[in-house]
Write a protein that holds these residues in place. Structure first.
Motif, PDB file in Angstrom:
ATOM      1  N   GLU A   1      -8.253   6.526  -2.797  1.00  0.00           N
ATOM      2  CA  GLU A   1      -7.491   5.718  -3.754  1.00  0.00           C
ATOM      3  C   GLU A   1      -6.960   6.593  -4.871  1.00  0.00           C
ATOM      4  OE1 GLU A   1      -9.741   3.034  -6.160  1.00  0.00           O
ATOM      5  OE2 GLU A   1      -7.936   2.166  -7.049  1.00  0.00           O
TER       6      GLU A   1
ATOM      7  N   HIS B   1       0.607  -2.843  -6.995  1.00  0.00           N
ATOM      8  CA  HIS B   1       0.671  -1.604  -6.208  1.00  0.00           C
ATOM      9  C   HIS B   1      -0.734  -1.060  -5.985  1.00  0.00           C
ATOM     10  CE1 HIS B   1       4.719  -1.775  -8.000  1.00  0.00           C
ATOM     11  NE2 HIS B   1       5.101  -1.212  -6.873  1.00  0.00           N
ATOM     12  N   ILE B   2      -0.985  -0.615  -4.765  1.00  0.00           N
ATOM     13  CA  ILE B   2      -2.240   0.087  -4.493  1.00  0.00           C
ATOM     14  C   ILE B   2      -1.894   1.426  -3.864  1.00  0.00           C
ATOM     15  CG2 ILE B   2      -4.355   0.092  -3.113  1.00  0.00           C
ATOM     16  CD1 ILE B   2      -4.675  -2.784  -3.600  1.00  0.00           C
TER      17      ILE B   2
ATOM     18  N   ILE C   1       0.883  -1.164   0.000  1.00  0.00           N
ATOM     19  CA  ILE C   1       0.000   0.000   0.000  1.00  0.00           C
ATOM     20  C   ILE C   1       0.927   1.221   0.000  1.00  0.00           C
ATOM     21  CG2 ILE C   1      -1.809   1.255   1.231  1.00  0.00           C
ATOM     22  CD1 ILE C   1      -2.684  -1.398   2.490  1.00  0.00           C
TER      23      ILE C   1
ATOM     24  N   VAL D   1      -0.361  -8.541   1.273  1.00  0.00           N
ATOM     25  CA  VAL D   1      -0.488  -7.075   1.312  1.00  0.00           C
ATOM     26  C   VAL D   1       0.439  -6.566   2.409  1.00  0.00           C
ATOM     27  CG1 VAL D   1      -2.071  -5.154   1.749  1.00  0.00           C
ATOM     28  CG2 VAL D   1      -2.874  -7.179   0.514  1.00  0.00           C
TER      29      VAL D   1
ATOM     30  N   ALA E   1      -7.873  -1.458   0.641  1.00  0.00           N
ATOM     31  CA  ALA E   1      -6.940  -2.106  -0.300  1.00  0.00           C
ATOM     32  C   ALA E   1      -7.352  -3.557  -0.516  1.00  0.00           C
ATOM     33  CB  ALA E   1      -5.515  -2.033   0.246  1.00  0.00           C
TER      34      ALA E   1
ATOM     35  N   SER F   1      -7.270   2.013   5.490  1.00  0.00           N
ATOM     36  CA  SER F   1      -6.473   1.817   4.260  1.00  0.00           C
ATOM     37  C   SER F   1      -6.358   0.334   3.929  1.00  0.00           C
ATOM     38  CB  SER F   1      -5.068   2.414   4.432  1.00  0.00           C
ATOM     39  OG  SER F   1      -5.146   3.778   4.757  1.00  0.00           O
TER      40      SER F   1
ATOM     41  N   ASP G   1       2.140  -3.177   4.525  1.00  0.00           N
ATOM     42  CA  ASP G   1       2.064  -1.764   4.927  1.00  0.00           C
ATOM     43  C   ASP G   1       2.571  -1.714   6.361  1.00  0.00           C
ATOM     44  OD1 ASP G   1       1.353   0.840   5.690  1.00  0.00           O
ATOM     45  OD2 ASP G   1      -0.530   0.784   4.578  1.00  0.00           O
TER      46      ASP G   1
ATOM     47  N   LEU H   1      -2.995   4.577  -1.927  1.00  0.00           N
ATOM     48  CA  LEU H   1      -4.036   5.105  -1.028  1.00  0.00           C
ATOM     49  C   LEU H   1      -3.371   6.118  -0.118  1.00  0.00           C
ATOM     50  CD1 LEU H   1      -5.707   1.874   0.433  1.00  0.00           C
ATOM     51  CD2 LEU H   1      -6.812   3.513  -1.066  1.00  0.00           C
TER      52      LEU H   1
ATOM     53  N   CYS I   1      -4.096   1.690  -8.717  1.00  0.00           N
ATOM     54  CA  CYS I   1      -4.210   0.252  -8.448  1.00  0.00           C
ATOM     55  C   CYS I   1      -3.767  -0.519  -9.683  1.00  0.00           C
ATOM     56  CB  CYS I   1      -5.648  -0.128  -8.089  1.00  0.00           C
ATOM     57  SG  CYS I   1      -5.796  -1.881  -7.666  1.00  0.00           S
TER      58      CYS I   1
END
Ligand code: PRP
Ligand code: URA
Length: 209
Positions: free
Chosen positions: A113, A99-100, A77, A129, A143, A139, A131, A102, A116
């Motif tokens: 957002e 990749h996201i 994230i 995921v 995500a 978030s 972060d 946010l 993405c």
């Protein structure tokens, strides 16, 4: 209900204590985040499926084990999750990377957002995921919802530090997603920061403040 695994390994705890220190600079912060991500993913992947294979050594045929289950993808994230990607790839070099983007609106604390992009074959992969911070959980929850909307259903979340509020939110929104953390902190302050936490992970990672 998802499981929450807290890694109390001495090496992880030692490195995390240096990251929390407000006097630790950008270079060291970045290196430590990568190192901890590597140590965490080593444990997170402990239950990956393997199959038996015959390998010809210079001496004889050996019964060995190779990875056999779903392939992996790591999805940071943005921004701060980027600091964990290389640590994961050091352990799982064949993983693909999505990749996201946010960011958390500082007033509402709601995630916004802006990007993405997931690997084309992500529905066939197990998704990690990453972060460093799970604060309100907004978030991470958003995500993971994006990822599920694209058809993925094998997802795990890896954070460095979580607040109880974020864990509760994740378990409510995504009871199928296990959560792996290095520390469960005390609470969120009035600005939505984790206490004691380590401050703003993105700013400390990229030196933007
Ligand atoms: C931080 C952090 C998480 C989010 C956690 O990112 O990296 O993504 O906040 O907070 P939440 O659980 O309350 O949603 P931030 O929004 O500061 O963006 P940045 O990484 O671009 O600095
Ligand atoms: N995001 C951060 O970077 N730190 C916190 O403590 C909370 C959200």
């Amino acid at each position: 209900m998802s499981k929450v695994v807290v890694f109390d390994h001495p090496l992880i705890q030692h490195k995390l204590s240096i990251m929390r220190d407000k006097n630790t600079g950008v270079k060291e912060f970045r290196e430590l985040l990568e190192e901890i991500a590597m140590l965490m993913v080593y444990e997170v992947t402990r239950d990956l499926e393997t199959c038996e294979v015959d390998v010809e050594t210079p001496i004889c045929t050996a019964k060995c084990h190779r990875l056999a289950g779903h392939k992996l993808a790591v999805v940071p994230i943005l921004r701060a999750g980027l600091g964990m990607v290389d640590g994961v790839l050091n352990m799982v070099p064949a993983a693909k990377v999505g990749h996201i983007g946010l960011y958390r609106d500082p007033e509402t604390l709601k995630p916004v957002e802006y990007y993405c992009k997931l690997p084309a074959d992500s529905t066939e992969r197990e998704i990690l995921v990453v972060d460093p911070m799970l604060a309100t959980g907004g978030s991470a929850s958003a995500a993971i919802q994006f990822i599920k909307n694209r058809g993925c259903n094998r997802i795990r979340l890896i954070n460095l530090i979580a607040a109880p509020e974020g864990v509760e939110r994740m378990q409510k929104d995504h009871p199928d997603v296990d959560i792996y953390i290095a520390a469960l902190d005390d609470h969120l302050n009035e600005h939505g920061y984790i206490v004691p936490g380590l401050g703003d992970a993105g700013d400390r990672l990229f030196g933007t403040k």
